[in-house]
Scaffold this active site. Structure first.
Site, PDB file in Angstrom:
ATOM      1  N   GLU A 165       4.853  54.340  24.499  1.00  0.00           N
ATOM      2  CA  GLU A 165       5.914  53.426  24.067  1.00  0.00           C
ATOM      3  C   GLU A 165       6.453  53.795  22.687  1.00  0.00           C
ATOM      4  O   GLU A 165       7.640  53.631  22.404  1.00  0.00           O
ATOM      5  CB  GLU A 165       5.413  51.976  24.074  1.00  0.00           C
ATOM      6  CG  GLU A 165       5.340  51.351  25.453  1.00  0.00           C
ATOM      7  CD  GLU A 165       4.134  51.824  26.269  1.00  0.00           C
ATOM      8  OE1 GLU A 165       3.208  52.438  25.683  1.00  0.00           O
ATOM      9  OE2 GLU A 165       4.104  51.592  27.484  1.00  0.00           O
ATOM     10  N   HIS A 183       0.467  41.178  31.329  1.00  0.00           N
ATOM     11  CA  HIS A 183       1.743  41.131  32.042  1.00  0.00           C
ATOM     12  C   HIS A 183       2.404  39.750  31.957  1.00  0.00           C
ATOM     13  O   HIS A 183       3.192  39.390  32.805  1.00  0.00           O
ATOM     14  CB  HIS A 183       1.559  41.520  33.520  1.00  0.00           C
ATOM     15  CG  HIS A 183       0.970  42.871  33.694  1.00  0.00           C
ATOM     16  ND1 HIS A 183      -0.390  43.092  33.689  1.00  0.00           N
ATOM     17  CD2 HIS A 183       1.559  44.089  33.873  1.00  0.00           C
ATOM     18  CE1 HIS A 183      -0.629  44.389  33.855  1.00  0.00           C
ATOM     19  NE2 HIS A 183       0.538  45.016  33.975  1.00  0.00           N
TER      20      HIS A 183
END
Lengths: 327, 423
Positions: free
Chosen positions: A60, A129
């Protein structure tokens, strides 16, 4: 007007902008051939090719870093973080570089980049998540954080984010992706970043929220309407910087304010909204400002019962709204 | 069998509440439809409440002295021939309804009544609203911003009185305080003492008197009038009059006539105080005090200046009869602009009347007594009467009142057979 799902509005905005402007390109994990794990970039790889729809490694920090570099060189990258929870390795790039570059270079350089990321709970996604991460970035001047609630707002605001000359974090509620549908204009349009939107007029209580909370509030308001309680609902849409004028106006309208976020309560976006109200609205307030938020525990649990306890829902909003109306 | 509610009836167009002055039935009594079950007082008028059903009174919800809104529950009647629910669960039903009803009227939680939000305080100050007089719709009786907004919108702003010390006596709701303006505790009864509950008309009188004496700065004057001529006039006429009309020709009618005539010339006395202005009334409507047992009524002779002595005498007789029978209506009692009080009928020769709020003055007509009076160089036995005037010193001063009394005196002293027509 076409009826679209929330995620279709994302795809449609990306497609429009890539067609309109060659400097717009997409990068992220599995955004290319696969079309993204949620299918947000579906069809873009086929239409625009691998040089404008780039699959990246699982790093990322690099997704953000590459985007920042490209943006400083005149491109308009739209980077995708597969889940907002995974944005943490990129925080240094985003905060220290992207948000600072215009200020640091005395306006010589800018970073017209968008970072999209699905966030939010209620999808049995557990710790990695389900998180809401907006508060992490919400005191970094130079950044903008957009969190739309409807397909109409998604498309108009994503276009505005791509056309913006500074970095924008664009957080999409993953539960809203296929749950929320709505009409979206056919023609090209843009919605202003930094402007909140009144989603419902009312005069007994004010609810200020964003993202999925808006839909929960509208659902609760409809039930309360039968009891004669009229709710005024303000959708922040941009959570940083906050549309102070709209917040003040909405708070003054009824003097009874409920602030809703699914993020952990302490230090959330709503803490700031509350501060704005208390600085500006004291003599219009008819009750203490109330916050409905997730508990101050590290993250969304996996067990359905515990997830339900953590996550806001229409029933919780309805109760909080009724209590405020009766005060 | 079913249990029906008896509600406070609408006793007049502008009447919003009534006070149960006495119950004519008790729980367990059998009543027929239209039987009177309670005496109710509004303002100062008594009326009977007829039963809306035939059946057995199961419960008197309101107590004597309670003031109930029109439509408010006052009693339960068990009616024959209704659904069977009452026979199986009448006890539960009545008790549960009893539980709910009072809660809705006054027993509700008022703990938040005096907790004001910034918005409420600000608006109350801006619009000069007396929050003590506002009923809150919020939790615990809290006054909400919406309550204040509604008041401002309606334009009926309950304002604090100019003299804060007297606000308690001017608010109608704090009746218990109104009758006790001082902070001293009420005396307690000793063994053998009789305690008479203050209710009904007594309570209304108490409130009105406190209101009059606390609000109105009273001043007093008295003149002595020689009514020898008037006495002769009446002596000549009274027998014939009684035969012809069927009722007595009283002195009081002549006094009322004289006052009406003088008021026409001195409209200053026919006026009322209205805070920032004084309203001089066009009509001369004279209130007269009528006592019956322990009650005092003040019915009104409308347009007294239009009427003859006979017309006034007739009004007095009719109003007094109505008062005795408890048949006075609100209409009979309202609109008075000045009061003439026949204290002489009790044998009084001097008294200081309490002004009938919101009027500006009251005239007490005392007993006519024969006294030796020095006139025309000699003593003569003359019929003398004292007229005592109480005046609202905000509205009136001694000079104008003195002139008024002189005029009344002049009219009365010149009432002779030659110049005074009864018809």
């Amino acid at each position: 007007m076409a009826v679209m799902s929330y995620i279709q509005a994302v795809t449609s905005a990306l497609k429009d902008e890539m067609e309109r402007d060659d400097s717009v390109f997409v990068l992220g994990e599995d955004v290319g051939k696969k079309g993204g794990v949620f299918k947000a970039t579906e069809g873009l790889y086929d239409q625009f090719g691998e040089s404008r729809v780039m699959d990246t490694p699982l790093t990322e920090s690099a997704i953000a870093g590459v985007g920042i570099g490209a943006a400083m060189y005149g491109k308009r990258p739209v980077a995708e973080m597969q889940f907002a929870d995974f944005i943490m390795p990129a925080v240094n790039q985003i905060i220290s570089e992207a948000s600072r570059i215009r200020y640091r270079s005395n306006n010589d350089w800018s970073c017209p980049m968008v970072i999209r990321a699905p966030y939010g709970g209620g999808v049995h996604g557990a710790l990695y998540h389900s998180q809401s991460v907006e508060a992490v970035f919400a005191n970094q001047p130079g950044l903008k954080i957009v969190m739309p609630s409807t397909p109409h707002d998604v498309k108009g605001l994503l276009k505005a984010a791509i056309r913006d000359d500074d970095p924008v974090l664009f957080f999409e509620h993953k539960r809203a992706y296929r749950l929320i549908k709505g009409e979206v204009p056919e023609e090209d349009y843009e919605l202003p970043i930094g402007k909140a939107d009144v989603k419902k007029q009312g005069d007994d209580i004010t609810v200020i929220t964003y993202g999925l909370g808006v839909h929960f509030a509208l659902e609760a308001a409809e039930k309360l309407e039968e009891e004669g309680i009229s709710s005024h609902i303000l959708d922040l849409r941009t959570v940083y910087p906050i549309d102070q004028e709209a917040v003040i106006e909405a708070a003054k309208k009824t003097g009874k304010v409920l602030l809703v976020t699914e993020d952990n309560k302490e230090g959330s976006i709503m803490s700031e909204v509350s501060a704005i109200i208390s600085e500006n609205c004291l003599f219009d307030l008819d009750s203490p400002v109330q916050r409905l938020a997730g508990p101050d525990v590290p993250s969304m649990p996996y067990a359905p019962t515990m997830e339900k306890y953590f996550m806001i829902n229409p029933d919780k909003l309805e109760n909080a709204m009724r209590e405020l109306a009766e005060f | 069998m079913s249990v029906e509610k008896v509600e406070m009836p609408q006793l007049g167009e502008s009447v919003t509440e009534g006070t149960i002055s006495s119950w004519l039935v008790s729980a367990g009594d059998q009543v027929n439809k239209y039987d009177p079950i309670a005496e109710v007082m509004t303002d100062k008028v008594n009326a009977e409440v007829p039963s809306s059903f035939s059946g057995k009174i199961t419960e008197l919800v309101a107590s004597e002295g309670d003031t109930i809104e029109v439509g408010g529950l006052i009693a339960y009647i068990e009616v024959e021939g209704g659904a069977s629910e009452a026979s199986s669960g009448s006890g539960d039903e009545t008790s549960s309804e009893q539980g709910e009803q009072p809660a809705e009227t006054s027993q509700t939680d008022q703990s938040m009544k005096k907790r004001y939000s910034p918005a409420v305080l600000k608006m109350a100050q801006e619009h000069d609203i007396d929050l003590n007089q506002v009923t809150g719709s919020g939790k615990g009786g809290r006054i909400t911003r919406k309550d204040i907004e509604a008041i401002v919108e309606s334009g009926e702003v309950p304002q604090a009185s100019q003299e804060p010390a007297q606000t308690t006596s001017t608010t109608e709701k704090s009746t218990s305080q109104a009758t006790k303006p001082s902070q001293a505790p009420a005396p307690s009864a000793q063994t053998g003492d009789v305690e008479v509950p203050v209710s009904g008309v007594r309570k209304a009188i108490a409130q009105n008197m406190v209101k009059s004496t606390t609000e109105i700065p009273h001043a007093w004057m008295m003149v002595e009038v020689d009514v020898t001529n008037l006495v002769q006039l009446r002596e000549q006429k009274k027998t014939e009059f009684k035969q012809k009309e069927g009722y007595s020709l009283t002195y009081f009618a002549f006094f009322v006539k004289a006052v009406a005539q003088a008021l026409k010339e001195f409209p200053e006395l026919n006026s009322m105080w209205a805070d920032d202005k004084i309203i001089q009334k066009k009509d001369i409507n004279l209130s007269i005090a009528v006592a019956s047992d322990n009650q005092l009524f003040v019915p009104v002779i409308k347009n007294a200046d239009d009427k003859s002595v006979k017309g006034i005498a007739k009004d007095i007789v009719e109003l007094a009869a109505k008062a005795r029978d408890g048949k006075l209506t609100n209409e009979d009692m309202s609109g008075g602009t000045f009061t003439v009080n026949n204290t002489g009928s009790f044998g009084s020769v001097q008294s200081m009347g309490v002004i009938n709020h919101p009027q500006a003055a009251i005239l007490q007509v005392e007993s006519i007594v024969k006294r030796p009076v020095y006139m025309d160089g000699m003593f003569g036995a003359r019929d003398m009467v004292n007229l005592c005037l109480s005046l609202d010193h905000r509205v009136l001063d001694g000079l104008i009142c003195g002139q008024f009394l002189q005029r009344v005196k002049e009219i009365l002293e010149n009432m002779t057979e030659d110049n005074t027509s009864i018809y």
